[in-house]
Design a protein around this motif. Structure first.
Motif: not given
Length: 173
Positions: A2, A5, A10, A13
């Motif tokens: 998280n 990110q 995103s 990740v």
């Protein structure tokens, strides 16, 4: 993931998660208390072992930053040599150990590129070249290439750069 990110997005990740090795490395970094810092707009990537810090620029495409994370994480996790060792070992030994560590780091980049390609990501020319080197001759080929590679932003080969780093950081006895 998280935190990564929020820092890198995103897409970054998703690429990290496509590499089981890199996911494991990130978890190991977190367990050791290593911070991953963003350098807003920069294209740099570096680590300071003694400060437990990895810094990644946000000015690169995500794939470049993922490979830089693989490289710098490897520096943090391998613990072959540190800047603090310059006053405890000879220049020859320090350079040799640092070059072996650098080889490990570029090899990890190639392994990560392999993971990304297998997951369906289109590789950059840079990533494809290291992957080809690894596939052609394994770690030995990567090592040979690292010794010939010029450090970005300098005209120095890695061994020359590492020798200079040793001399600049060694304190007079």
């Amino acid at each position: 993931m998280n935190t990564l990110q929020r820092q890198f997005g995103s897409h970054f990740v998703a690429m990290v998660e496509a590499s089981p090795r890199l996911v494991a490395d990130v978890r190991r970094l977190r367990r050791r208390g290593v911070r991953i810092k963003t350098l807003r707009g920069s294209i740099d990537a570096w680590c300071i072992k003694d400060d437990k810090l990895v810094a990644l620029g946000t000015g690169n495409p995500a794939q470049v930053s993922v490979l830089a994370l693989a490289h710098e994480a490897n520096h943090m996790l391998r613990e072959r040599i540190s800047m603090a060792a310059v006053n405890r070992v000879s220049e020859t030994k320090w350079v040799r150990e640092f070059m072996e560590e650098e080889t490990d780091c570029f090899y990890r980049e190639a392994q990560t590129a392999d993971d990304l390609q297998r997951a369906g990501f289109k590789l950059t020319k840079y990533a494809r070249s290291w992957l080809r080197t690894m596939r052609r001759g394994g770690r030995a080929a990567v090592r040979k290439r690292v010794y010939r590679t010029r450090v970005i932003g300098t005209k120095l080969s890695y061994p020359e750069y590492v020798r200079l780093m040793y001399r600049e950081n060694r304190t007079a006895a």
